[in-house]
Scaffold this active site. Structure first.
Site, PDB file in Angstrom:
ATOM      1  N   LYS A   1      47.363  39.017  39.142  1.00 36.52           N
ATOM      2  CA  LYS A   1      47.818  38.044  40.428  1.00 36.52           C
ATOM      3  C   LYS A   1      48.746  37.101  39.792  1.00 36.52           C
ATOM      4  CE  LYS A   1      45.400  34.274  42.796  1.00 36.52           C
ATOM      5  NZ  LYS A   1      43.941  33.763  42.937  1.00 36.52           N
TER       6      LYS A   1
ATOM      7  N   SER B   1      42.665  33.392  47.377  1.00 34.06           N
ATOM      8  CA  SER B   1      43.922  33.522  47.379  1.00 34.06           C
ATOM      9  C   SER B   1      44.283  34.538  46.657  1.00 34.06           C
ATOM     10  CB  SER B   1      44.401  32.449  46.585  1.00 34.06           C
ATOM     11  OG  SER B   1      43.813  32.421  45.166  1.00 34.06           O
TER      12      SER B   1
ATOM     13  N   SER C   1      38.112  32.414  45.758  1.00 29.49           N
ATOM     14  CA  SER C   1      39.417  33.247  45.787  1.00 29.49           C
ATOM     15  C   SER C   1      39.426  34.612  45.335  1.00 29.49           C
ATOM     16  CB  SER C   1      40.291  32.657  45.181  1.00 29.49           C
ATOM     17  OG  SER C   1      40.867  31.702  46.084  1.00 29.49           O
TER      18      SER C   1
END
Lengths: 468, 65
Positions: free
Chosen positions: A78, A153, A177
């Site tokens: 990420k 996210s 997330s």
């Protein structure tokens, strides 16, 4: 190789010298080139690095010095996780040129396990808000239907795993997330116990709610990744300083006699889920019963109480972390993060402390409710993935989510695919374990996946691109 | 004004305290959500007495396991 393998399957083939890490990596790169112009799951594809990592893994395999089951496995990080010498943007204009000089702990640990770094995965700006269309990069799209949202996210990781561009990846989870994108993209994702996986080198969203964890196609794959990720780290002040375990130990072990509590009121009344999601939950409970588990109801404080506590903490800690930029560069944030930072002004010091006192009470409540149970179960998301265009700003006014309670408590929680609802989009269940009992949580999730056909189906977009 | 509403002067004070410079349009938008945050703040206030501790930086105990 004509199908997208799981990590576990690829590891077995690599170990048997029936699959070349280099060929597997080239397959993933080819799939990324073919599909990511629609999915936007990568911020940066590190092709040169990936090929070098894969060549090194292949040399180890041929020399008999393999590093274990993750050696040669293509993964993504990420883009809020620092990567030495590789841009780490947090999907923000503010960090557009940021090149870290050290890897985050989760990057180091997966590299040490021999993984192949495919690139940096799309996120919501600083792991917050989203979807946003006013950032330097577009939001990720859901591979089951690219007109729909991935949740976030860890949106890029969710989309790329589901589409078979990577076999696993890192997500972070401050209020859901990891679990949200896992649910809407139809994959598995685990938020481990707070402090089990180091947060060092990962941009904070809210310090005391932030968790790092793996996302992959199956629970078994998550277990393999967690084996590499878990463990003490002096760089992280919240590290539990506790050795990891073998999280694959229970895989394939069955769940006869285990006790599963169901927090019915969370998803049936507090935030009533869609018909498709409820059907997925009901079918999952029937499956668990069929596997010999005992199911019983659990009652907790209303979902809103957990949401209010977590949101106040989150707004405040985020406002503190980004205070300097909020004061000097507020206009450089995208609108959704700007909204959250502005809302932080509404939380007083007393409000924050009351929320942290409430947190203690809620954690004690969950601890008591789980006495005699192995896990509790509720929804992960209220419905199938919504359309990505037209989602309302100022999402603070939305109904309370199902994932924040377990950031508030720090208990491990994971989302797994439980079937398909409206329009063929995935639905999911959330399983929550006791602290540091990830192996049991993964065992239960694995038993469910193996008892159903949910892992046999990939997005049509992904299947269409598998080379013959 | 509803109990959980905020007037312009109070909003300006909070924003000044936070060091945020907002446009008139941003202030008007933000003001709509004061009641949402105020309701959350009210929700976490419980009759718990002065001795109730914070959860900050907790460790897990044997009872958790």
């Amino acid at each position: 190789m004509t199908a997208i393998p799981t990590i576990a399957k690829a590891a077995r083939l690599i170990a048997a010298k029936k699959l070349s890490p280099l060929e597997l990596t080239k397959l993933c790169l080819a799939r990324t080139k073919a599909l990511d112009n629609q999915l936007h799951s990568f911020v940066v594809v590190t092709e040169e690095r990936a090929l070098a990592d894969a060549a090194a893994a292949e040399a180890r395999v041929m020399a008999g010095t393999t590093l274990g089951p993750l050696d040669g496995i293509p993964i993504g990080q990420k883009d809020i996780c620092d990567t030495k010498g590789i841009a780490t943007t947090c999907q923000s204009k503010i960090l557009a040129g940021n090149i870290p000089d050290r890897d985050a702990a989760c990057v180091e640990r997966l590299a040490d396990a021999g993984t192949v770094l495919m690139g940096k995965m799309t996120t919501h700006e600083f792991a917050d808000g989203g979807p946003s269309f006013d950032l330097p990069w577009p939001p990720a799209r859901n591979p089951w239907n690219i007109d729909h949202f991935t949740a976030g996210s860890s949106s890029g990781t969710g989309a790329a795993v589901a589409a078979g561009l990577i076999l696993g990846g890192i997500g972070t989870d401050t209020g859901g997330s990891i679990r949200g994108p896992a649910a809407l993209c139809g994959i598995a994702g685990i938020k481990p116990t707070y402090g089990l996986v180091s947060r060092a080198g990962v941009a904070p969203a809210a310090f005391s709610l932030d968790h790092i964890g793996p996302m992959a196609w199956t629970a078994e794959d998550c277990a393999l990744m967690l084996n590499a990720l878990a463990g003490p780290d002096a760089r992280d002040p919240a590290s539990a300083m506790r050795a990891g375990a073998d999280y694959t130990a229970g895989i394939g072990g069955g769940i006869k006699g285990m006790k599963i509590g169901v927090i019915h009121h969370f998803h049936e009344t507090d935030n009533k889920v869609s018909t498709g999601t409820q059907a997925g939950i009901d079918a999952a409970l029937a499956t668990f019963r069929g596997l010999g588990a005992e199911i019983q109801p659990v009652s907790l404080s209303p979902l809103y109480d957990w949401h209010a506590c977590g949101t106040l903490i989150s707004l405040t800690e985020r406002a503190a972390a980004y205070d300097e930029w909020a004061r000097t560069r507020l206009g450089d944030f995208g609108s959704r993060v700007r909204e959250r930072l502005m809302l932080g002004a509404f939380v007083s010091g007393v409000d924050y402390v009351q929320a942290v006192r409430r947190r203690r009470e809620l954690r004690a409540e969950l601890q008591a409710a789980m006495t005699g149970l192995d896990v509790v179960l509720t929804a992960t998301q209220p419905e199938e993935a919504p359309r990505i265009v037209g989602m309302e700003p100022w999402d603070i006014g939305r109904k309370p989510g199902f994932t924040m309670p377990f950031n508030v408590t720090g208990y491990p929680a994971m989302s797994i695919c439980a079937g398909f609802g409206a329009g063929g989009l995935p639905v999911a269940i959330q399983l929550v374990g006791k602290p540091f009992q990830e192996a049991k949580l993964l065992r239960i999730a694995d038993a469910f996946e193996n008892a159903t056909s949910v892992r046999a189906r990939r997005p049509a977009l992904a299947d269409a691109m598998v080379p013959a | 004004m509803m109990p959980n509403d905020i007037d312009d002067a109070a909003l300006d004070l909070l924003l000044a305290r936070a060091g945020l410079s907002l446009t008139g349009e941003q202030k008007a938008e933000l003001k709509k959500y004061y009641s949402v945050v105020a309701a959350m703040a009210e929700n976490v206030r419980k009759p718990r007495g002065r001795m109730a501790e914070l959860a900050h930086s907790y460790g897990f105990t044997a009872e958790d396991l």
